[in-house]
Design a protein around this motif. Sequence first.
Motif, short mmCIF file in Angstrom:
data_model
loop_
_atom_site.label_atom_id
_atom_site.label_comp_id
_atom_site.label_asym_id
_atom_site.label_seq_id
_atom_site.Cartn_x
_atom_site.Cartn_y
_atom_site.Cartn_z
N ASP A 96 -4.80 6.49 -4.05
CA ASP A 96 -4.18 5.43 -3.28
C ASP A 96 -5.24 4.64 -2.50
OD1 ASP A 96 -1.76 4.12 -2.53
OD2 ASP A 96 -1.85 5.12 -0.57
N GLN A 97 -6.18 5.34 -1.90
CA GLN A 97 -7.24 4.67 -1.13
C GLN A 97 -8.18 3.88 -2.05
OE1 GLN A 97 -8.92 7.90 1.09
NE2 GLN A 97 -7.42 7.74 2.74
N LEU A 98 -8.48 4.41 -3.23
CA LEU A 98 -9.33 3.68 -4.18
C LEU A 98 -8.65 2.40 -4.66
CD1 LEU A 98 -10.83 6.58 -6.31
CD2 LEU A 98 -12.06 5.05 -4.76
N ASN A 99 -7.35 2.46 -4.90
CA ASN A 99 -6.61 1.26 -5.29
C ASN A 99 -6.67 0.20 -4.19
OD1 ASN A 99 -5.80 2.05 -7.86
ND2 ASN A 99 -3.97 3.07 -7.09
N GLY B 182 2.50 27.47 -8.53
CA GLY B 182 1.47 26.76 -7.77
C GLY B 182 1.25 27.37 -6.41
N SER B 183 0.02 27.53 -6.04
CA SER B 183 -0.31 28.05 -4.72
C SER B 183 -0.42 26.90 -3.73
CB SER B 183 -1.63 28.82 -4.78
OG SER B 183 -2.70 27.93 -5.00
N GLY B 184 -0.52 27.22 -2.46
CA GLY B 184 -0.66 26.22 -1.41
C GLY B 184 -1.90 25.37 -1.61
N THR B 185 -2.97 25.98 -2.11
CA THR B 185 -4.20 25.21 -2.32
C THR B 185 -4.03 24.21 -3.46
OG1 THR B 185 -5.11 26.96 -3.72
CG2 THR B 185 -5.73 26.98 -1.40
N ASP B 186 -3.21 24.56 -4.47
CA ASP B 186 -2.92 23.59 -5.55
C ASP B 186 -2.22 22.36 -4.99
OD1 ASP B 186 -4.01 25.29 -7.43
OD2 ASP B 186 -2.06 26.10 -8.07
N TYR B 187 -1.26 22.57 -4.10
CA TYR B 187 -0.53 21.46 -3.51
C TYR B 187 -1.45 20.59 -2.65
CZ TYR B 187 3.61 23.92 -5.12
OH TYR B 187 4.55 24.53 -5.90
N VAL B 188 -2.29 21.23 -1.87
CA VAL B 188 -3.24 20.48 -1.03
C VAL B 188 -4.19 19.69 -1.91
CG1 VAL B 188 -5.13 20.71 0.63
CG2 VAL B 188 -3.05 22.06 0.92
N SER B 189 -4.64 20.28 -3.01
CA SER B 189 -5.52 19.58 -3.94
C SER B 189 -4.83 18.37 -4.55
CB SER B 189 -5.98 20.55 -5.03
OG SER B 189 -6.73 19.88 -6.00
N GLN B 190 -3.57 18.55 -4.96
CA GLN B 190 -2.82 17.43 -5.53
C GLN B 190 -2.60 16.32 -4.50
OE1 GLN B 190 0.77 19.18 -7.08
NE2 GLN B 190 -0.31 20.27 -8.71
N LEU B 191 -2.31 16.70 -3.26
CA LEU B 191 -2.13 15.71 -2.20
C LEU B 191 -3.43 14.95 -1.95
CD1 LEU B 191 -0.39 14.43 -0.01
CD2 LEU B 191 -1.07 16.31 1.51
N ALA B 192 -4.55 15.67 -1.96
CA ALA B 192 -5.85 15.02 -1.75
C ALA B 192 -6.15 14.05 -2.90
CB ALA B 192 -6.95 16.07 -1.64
N GLN B 193 -5.85 14.44 -4.13
CA GLN B 193 -6.06 13.56 -5.27
C GLN B 193 -5.17 12.32 -5.19
OE1 GLN B 193 -5.41 16.01 -8.70
NE2 GLN B 193 -7.38 17.07 -8.51
N PHE B 194 -3.93 12.51 -4.82
CA PHE B 194 -3.00 11.39 -4.69
C PHE B 194 -3.48 10.41 -3.61
CE2 PHE B 194 0.77 9.19 -3.20
CZ PHE B 194 1.45 8.90 -4.36
N THR C 69 0.81 -1.21 0.00
CA THR C 69 0.00 0.00 0.00
C THR C 69 0.85 1.26 0.00
OG1 THR C 69 -0.12 -0.01 2.41
CG2 THR C 69 -1.91 -1.12 1.22
N THR C 70 2.17 1.12 -0.07
CA THR C 70 3.01 2.31 -0.01
C THR C 70 3.15 2.97 -1.37
OG1 THR C 70 5.00 0.99 -0.30
CG2 THR C 70 4.32 1.47 1.96
N LYS C 71 2.77 2.29 -2.44
CA LYS C 71 2.88 2.88 -3.78
C LYS C 71 1.54 2.76 -4.48
CE LYS C 71 7.77 2.06 -4.51
NZ LYS C 71 8.78 1.55 -5.41
N ASN C 72 1.21 3.77 -5.28
CA ASN C 72 -0.01 3.68 -6.08
C ASN C 72 0.31 2.98 -7.39
OD1 ASN C 72 1.18 5.52 -7.79
ND2 ASN C 72 -0.17 7.21 -7.28
N SER C 73 -0.65 2.91 -8.29
CA SER C 73 -0.46 2.15 -9.53
C SER C 73 0.62 2.75 -10.43
CB SER C 73 -1.79 2.06 -10.29
OG SER C 73 -2.25 3.36 -10.61
N SER C 74 0.96 4.01 -10.25
CA SER C 74 2.01 4.61 -11.07
C SER C 74 3.40 4.33 -10.49
CB SER C 74 1.80 6.12 -11.18
OG SER C 74 1.99 6.73 -9.92
N GLY C 75 3.47 3.71 -9.30
CA GLY C 75 4.74 3.37 -8.70
C GLY C 75 5.35 4.49 -7.88
N VAL C 76 4.63 5.57 -7.67
CA VAL C 76 5.14 6.69 -6.87
C VAL C 76 4.65 6.52 -5.45
CG1 VAL C 76 5.13 9.19 -6.58
CG2 VAL C 76 5.09 8.22 -8.86
N SER C 77 5.59 6.51 -4.50
CA SER C 77 5.20 6.36 -3.11
C SER C 77 4.73 7.71 -2.56
CB SER C 77 6.37 5.84 -2.28
OG SER C 77 7.37 6.84 -2.16
N MET C 78 3.99 7.66 -1.46
CA MET C 78 3.52 8.88 -0.80
C MET C 78 4.71 9.71 -0.35
SD MET C 78 1.01 10.79 0.15
CE MET C 78 -0.52 9.93 0.33
#
Length: 140
Positions: free
Chosen positions: A70-73, A54-66, A20-29
Amino acid sequence: MNNTISDAVPSVADATAYNTTKNSSGVSMESFLKIMAASMSNPSMSGGDSGSSGSGTDYVSQLAQFTTLDQLNAMGKNLTSSVMIMQQQEAFNLLGKNVTLNDGGNSVTGKVDKVRFNNGYATLVVNNKEYSMSTLNEVG
């Protein structure tokens, strides 16, 4: 003889022991967070002027998507394991029962003599021939 479903079907135990440490793209959290931290500390990496970086909200959005990906996988893998276990339990319950199966448009009737497993999925042995659970039409 005190066997569990995992003893009968070792592939089920293996299917739940996924990474569970890596998503399907092979990038770890951890890697994602390092990239995000480097990008935040060096805005010139984003390739634009300071107003378009990128603003702070962009980074938070990307983290939430990542995190969501990961949780869906992980949820998909858990669901697959649950379906396999349910199917295996159903197959065990059919042992010794008379069933009707669909064999390429023809009906086959007989007693379930054995239950086999192929990559964790149950198959029924009727009249010395193996059938997938999806071919089952009738029990009894």
